[in-house]
Design an enzyme around this catalytic site. Structure first.
Site: not given
Length: 380
Positions: A103, A279-281, A107
């Site tokens: 290789y 939740h509300p409140g 190259k």
């Protein structure tokens, strides 16, 4: 501008082609193994710039090194010369070109062809000697050890490490593409040898441990430091190998009559993120911290934040809503709570500057309205 990419089906070429597609007034042409040399000649004649990315690095027959690395490069240089034009060529080579193996020889021979071509014809040529390249779309068990480790760990497959202390040199695909694209505008006048920066070095043992840490962050919710450098690049690569069914994962959810509380993400040194509903409140909180700080962002509903100084007993309130994004920050020594004063569910994002520690929570119950501590006050 027409840009030819050889090895168009490969890892680097796919990333390059995608980046090129983002540019205006540019058309890409892809050459791959299904094409003939006649096809290549036609493509070269159409091209204004050539990225020569094609190469062979794991063939069944070593002779394929010569055909795929040297012969194709020779053909490409001849075809460019035959056009009578100067066509800038950006070449992907390998740091292993200095290795004494089939290789490496192929190259280096291909590099020599490019050197001779550039010197003889004055055609612009840029050669990149790349160490191990990693990133999205690299092939496991082929392109890099990073690809193999990321793919296998992401998909619950074993990995093999022969020498845990062995160090690999790596460059990230985005850095490679950035460096290559520079030469679309900066045409060299001669042969140039170019390097990618930064180059990362890491042992195989540390590489494996880092990738396993990415996998574990889904269960412990503690993110690695993935914002910069090698860890950022490795994390991007790791998640690219997740199976589609794993694009989603569960996180802990705690609920009661007030609403829910969900932990989203924890960091090693910059706290954690969560969200809660009311939740509300409903009023949540009713405590103070000695050192811990928090940031609240109401993204839905209306909220009233109450504060009381634990020494002076000074009190004040802040009202926010999801309509106008505002961060409310808690300050050590002030007890605080949050009440949903609207008619719909309230949703609040919360950041705390440290991960909650059950052994040392730094969260002391105290009412906003009563000077005495209210041990029954519940926490967010």
């Amino acid at each position: 501008m027409k840009v030819l990419i050889t090895g168009a089906n490969g890892f680097i070429a796919k990333n390059l082609a995608l980046r090129l597609s983002e540019l205006k007034d540019l058309e890409t042409i892809g050459f791959n193994r299904s094409h003939s040399l006649i096809d290549l000649e036609y493509m070269v004649n159409q091209s204004d710039v050539i990225f020569h990315i094609a190469g062979v690095n794991r063939p069944i027959d070593p002779h394929e090194f010569i055909v795929g690395n040297l012969d194709l490069t020779e053909q490409l240089c001849r075809l460019i010369e035959a056009t009578g034009r100067k066509i800038p060529m950006i070449v992907s080579s390998s740091a292993q070109s200095s290795q004494k193996n089939p290789y490496g020889h192929s190259k280096r021979a291909a590099e020599a062809v490019c050197e001779d071509f550039a010197t003889r014809t004055k055609n612009p040529v840029v050669i990149f000697r790349l160490p191990g390249v990693f990133g999205k779309w690299s092939r496991p068990n082929y392109n890099s050890v990073v690809a193999t480790f990321c793919h296998n760990i992401a998909n619950d497959l074993p990995i093999q490490i022969n020498d845990p202390s062995a160090v690999v040199r790596l460059v990230y695909i985005d850095d490679v593409i950035d460096a290559m694209l520079k030469f679309l505008q900066e045409t060299p006048e001669k042969l140039i040898w170019e390097e990618i920066q930064p180059v990362y070095e890491i042992s195989l043992n540390d590489l494996a441990n880092q990738i396993y840490a990415f996998k574990n962050c889904r269960s412990n919710l503690i993110s690695e430091r993935v914002g910069t450098g090698l860890t950022r690049a490795l994390y991007s690569t790791y998640v690219s190998y997740l199976d589609k069914k794993n694009f989603v994962y569960d996180v802990p959810k705690y609920g009661d009559s007030r609403g829910v509380f969900v932990e989203m993400l924890k960091t090693k040194d910059s706290g954690q993120f969560s969200f809660f509903t009311a939740h509300p409140g409903i009023t949540r909180g009713g405590h103070y911290h000695h050192s811990k700080t928090e940031k609240f962002l109401v993204i839905k509903g209306q909220a009233r934040f109450g504060f009381r100084h634990m020494i002076t007993n000074e009190r004040f309130e802040i009202v926010t809503s999801g309509e106008i994004p505002q961060i409310v920050e808690t300050v050590p020594g002030w007890t605080h709570d949050i009440t949903n004063i609207g008619n719909e569910e309230m949703i609040v994002i919360l950041w705390a500057n440290e991960i909650f520690d059950r052994e040392k929570p730094d969260t002391i119950p105290a009412s906003i309205r009563d000077v005495k501590m209210d041990k029954s006050s519940s926490l967010v």
